[in-house]
Scaffold this motif. Sequence first.
Motif, PDB file in Angstrom:
ATOM      1  N   VAL A  98       0.834  -1.203   0.000  1.00  0.00           N
ATOM      2  CA  VAL A  98       0.000   0.000   0.000  1.00  0.00           C
ATOM      3  C   VAL A  98       0.866   1.249   0.000  1.00  0.00           C
ATOM      4  N   ALA A  99       0.347   2.289  -0.638  1.00  0.00           N
ATOM      5  CA  ALA A  99       1.009   3.580  -0.622  1.00  0.00           C
ATOM      6  C   ALA A  99       0.580   4.356   0.611  1.00  0.00           C
ATOM      7  N   VAL A 100       1.516   5.106   1.157  1.00  0.00           N
ATOM      8  CA  VAL A 100       1.261   5.904   2.357  1.00  0.00           C
ATOM      9  C   VAL A 100       1.539   7.363   2.017  1.00  0.00           C
ATOM     10  N   PRO A 101       0.491   8.211   1.933  1.00  0.00           N
ATOM     11  CA  PRO A 101       0.670   9.610   1.561  1.00  0.00           C
ATOM     12  C   PRO A 101       0.646  10.585   2.737  1.00  0.00           C
ATOM     13  N   SER A 102       0.454  10.073   3.966  1.00  0.00           N
ATOM     14  CA  SER A 102       0.317  10.990   5.096  1.00  0.00           C
ATOM     15  C   SER A 102       0.633  10.274   6.396  1.00  0.00           C
ATOM     16  N   ALA A 103       0.872  11.081   7.442  1.00  0.00           N
ATOM     17  CA  ALA A 103       1.118  10.503   8.767  1.00  0.00           C
ATOM     18  C   ALA A 103      -0.103   9.758   9.271  1.00  0.00           C
ATOM     19  N   ALA A 104      -1.302  10.254   8.942  1.00  0.00           N
ATOM     20  CA  ALA A 104      -2.523   9.571   9.389  1.00  0.00           C
ATOM     21  C   ALA A 104      -2.633   8.189   8.750  1.00  0.00           C
ATOM     22  N   ILE A 118       5.129  -1.022   2.408  1.00  0.00           N
ATOM     23  CA  ILE A 118       4.561   0.269   2.022  1.00  0.00           C
ATOM     24  C   ILE A 118       5.481   1.012   1.054  1.00  0.00           C
ATOM     25  N   HIS A 119       4.838   1.889   0.264  1.00  0.00           N
ATOM     26  CA  HIS A 119       5.536   2.828  -0.605  1.00  0.00           C
ATOM     27  C   HIS A 119       5.172   4.222  -0.111  1.00  0.00           C
ATOM     28  N   LEU A 120       6.131   4.989   0.324  1.00  0.00           N
ATOM     29  CA  LEU A 120       5.849   6.362   0.726  1.00  0.00           C
ATOM     30  C   LEU A 120       5.586   7.191  -0.526  1.00  0.00           C
ATOM     31  N   HIS A 121       4.501   7.968  -0.489  1.00  0.00           N
ATOM     32  CA  HIS A 121       4.012   8.667  -1.677  1.00  0.00           C
ATOM     33  C   HIS A 121       4.221  10.164  -1.488  1.00  0.00           C
ATOM     34  N   VAL A 122       5.024  10.773  -2.366  1.00  0.00           N
ATOM     35  CA  VAL A 122       5.290  12.206  -2.284  1.00  0.00           C
ATOM     36  C   VAL A 122       4.521  12.936  -3.380  1.00  0.00           C
ATOM     37  N   ASP A 129      -2.600  13.812  -4.857  1.00  0.00           N
ATOM     38  CA  ASP A 129      -2.249  12.769  -3.901  1.00  0.00           C
ATOM     39  C   ASP A 129      -0.769  12.845  -3.548  1.00  0.00           C
ATOM     40  N   GLY A 130      -0.412  12.226  -2.444  1.00  0.00           N
ATOM     41  CA  GLY A 130       0.961  12.255  -1.972  1.00  0.00           C
ATOM     42  C   GLY A 130       1.177  13.295  -0.892  1.00  0.00           C
ATOM     43  N   ALA A 131       2.217  13.086  -0.103  1.00  0.00           N
ATOM     44  CA  ALA A 131       2.542  14.010   0.985  1.00  0.00           C
ATOM     45  C   ALA A 131       3.143  15.287   0.428  1.00  0.00           C
ATOM     46  N   GLU A 132       2.701  16.432   0.935  1.00  0.00           N
ATOM     47  CA  GLU A 132       3.278  17.699   0.503  1.00  0.00           C
ATOM     48  C   GLU A 132       4.709  17.799   1.041  1.00  0.00           C
ATOM     49  N   PRO A 133       5.560  18.540   0.360  1.00  0.00           N
ATOM     50  CA  PRO A 133       6.977  18.587   0.748  1.00  0.00           C
ATOM     51  C   PRO A 133       7.218  18.947   2.210  1.00  0.00           C
ATOM     52  N   ALA A 134       6.428  19.855   2.757  1.00  0.00           N
ATOM     53  CA  ALA A 134       6.649  20.257   4.154  1.00  0.00           C
ATOM     54  C   ALA A 134       6.457  19.101   5.122  1.00  0.00           C
ATOM     55  N   ALA A 135       5.611  18.147   4.753  1.00  0.00           N
ATOM     56  CA  ALA A 135       5.325  17.015   5.635  1.00  0.00           C
ATOM     57  C   ALA A 135       6.215  15.811   5.365  1.00  0.00           C
ATOM     58  N   TRP A 136       6.966  15.843   4.272  1.00  0.00           N
ATOM     59  CA  TRP A 136       7.714  14.663   3.839  1.00  0.00           C
ATOM     60  C   TRP A 136       8.829  14.240   4.805  1.00  0.00           C
ATOM     61  N   PRO A 137       9.696  15.150   5.276  1.00  0.00           N
ATOM     62  CA  PRO A 137      10.768  14.698   6.173  1.00  0.00           C
ATOM     63  C   PRO A 137      10.252  13.994   7.424  1.00  0.00           C
ATOM     64  N   ARG A 141      10.796  10.098   8.739  1.00  0.00           N
ATOM     65  CA  ARG A 141      11.345   9.758  10.050  1.00  0.00           C
ATOM     66  C   ARG A 141      10.419   8.815  10.803  1.00  0.00           C
ATOM     67  N   VAL A 142       9.122   9.088  10.787  1.00  0.00           N
ATOM     68  CA  VAL A 142       8.167   8.231  11.489  1.00  0.00           C
ATOM     69  C   VAL A 142       8.106   6.859  10.830  1.00  0.00           C
ATOM     70  N   ALA A 143       8.184   6.830   9.515  1.00  0.00           N
ATOM     71  CA  ALA A 143       8.178   5.549   8.810  1.00  0.00           C
ATOM     72  C   ALA A 143       9.401   4.719   9.187  1.00  0.00           C
ATOM     73  N   ARG A 144      10.546   5.367   9.332  1.00  0.00           N
ATOM     74  CA  ARG A 144      11.745   4.629   9.727  1.00  0.00           C
ATOM     75  C   ARG A 144      11.592   4.055  11.121  1.00  0.00           C
TER      76      ARG A 144
END
Length: 371
Positions: A98-104, A118-122, A129-137, A141-144
């Motif tokens: 599954v793709a993950v586009p957000s912390a939620a 999972i595939h992190l989606h930017v 769709d995808g995480a906006e750049p401000a939320a990406w870092p 980190r949370v995914a790690r």
Amino acid sequence: MVAGPQLSVDLTAVARNTALLAARTHGELMAVVKADGFGHGALDVARTALAHGATRLGVTSLAEAWPLREAGLVAPVLSWLNPVDADFAAATAQDVEVAVPSAAHLGAVVAAPGRTRIHLHVDAGMARDGAEPAAWPELCRVARRAELCGAVEVVGVMGHLGCADDPADACNSLGRNRFAWAVEVARGAGLRPRQRHLAATAATLTDPRTHHTMSRIGAGLVGIDPSRTTSLAPAMTLTAPLVQIRRVRGGTSVGYGHAHRTGGSTYLGLVPLGYADGLPRVASDRAEVLVRGTRRPVVGRISMDQLVVDLGSCGAEAGEPVTVFGPGTAGEPTVAEWAGWAGTIEHEIVTGLGARVARRTVAVPHLRSLA
């Protein structure tokens, strides 16, 4: 004689397109079979693509993934568009990535039992769709941390280009740069995603810089190249019988609103297809069909269940077939032409065909005969 409207899908075309596209990229090819394989039959397209160069499958919702597993397909499957409350436990149980586009979304996946790939989606520049750049870092980190705890395995980073159909558009450079940045941020957080995918059909065909380790091909499998740079094989043909023919005088009004008047004495043919079957109403008085090897105009407004064709003096009889669209090899209109008459894209035409139209699939011969 033709019994009724019929949609034929030529899987040989899908096979040829898959092989061509697989040869154009140095990475893996994911066959995207969302929207019932772009209206061509998800299972048929998936099996054909996997047999001719694809190694993975892609869908939007998890609901589109289940039939692939139920049919016995074991290739990796990625689903990338799901609500936060989707059944991620079932995804893990069915071995669906599954793709993950957000912390939620990440929190919901972590809360589900099992270890999900999972595939992190930017967001690579579409504000979609995808995480906006401000939320990406922070997402990385949370995914790690979740990966170290054994809750997930981050196997991919993905993005999507918004202007790949125009290779010269500056937004493609923005998308490439943002994706490269996203991958570096992910690596800086300690992640080591094996799959990195940005390109869909158009970018795969026009820009090797977007290929990375994998390309996602959907429209290209069925013969649609949004970039208009490569000759792919259309896989779909739509036919229907003439159910009634009448001779009319010049000046005869045709259809709702009397939107068309015949210019002279002619024959009109009735075809049992309309906008409820997916033919765009906006193509009224613009579209053409093939009758007895000759293109004839659609006249008057396309109705819910039927359209009228000006047959002229071609001599067609009730029961004879009309080709609404096909690959164009016999002079018939193509899906691309119908899209032009409707002011839309080919994707909308092929995915909009209704369930009332009977489906027929033409199987693929032995691979060696495709050479």
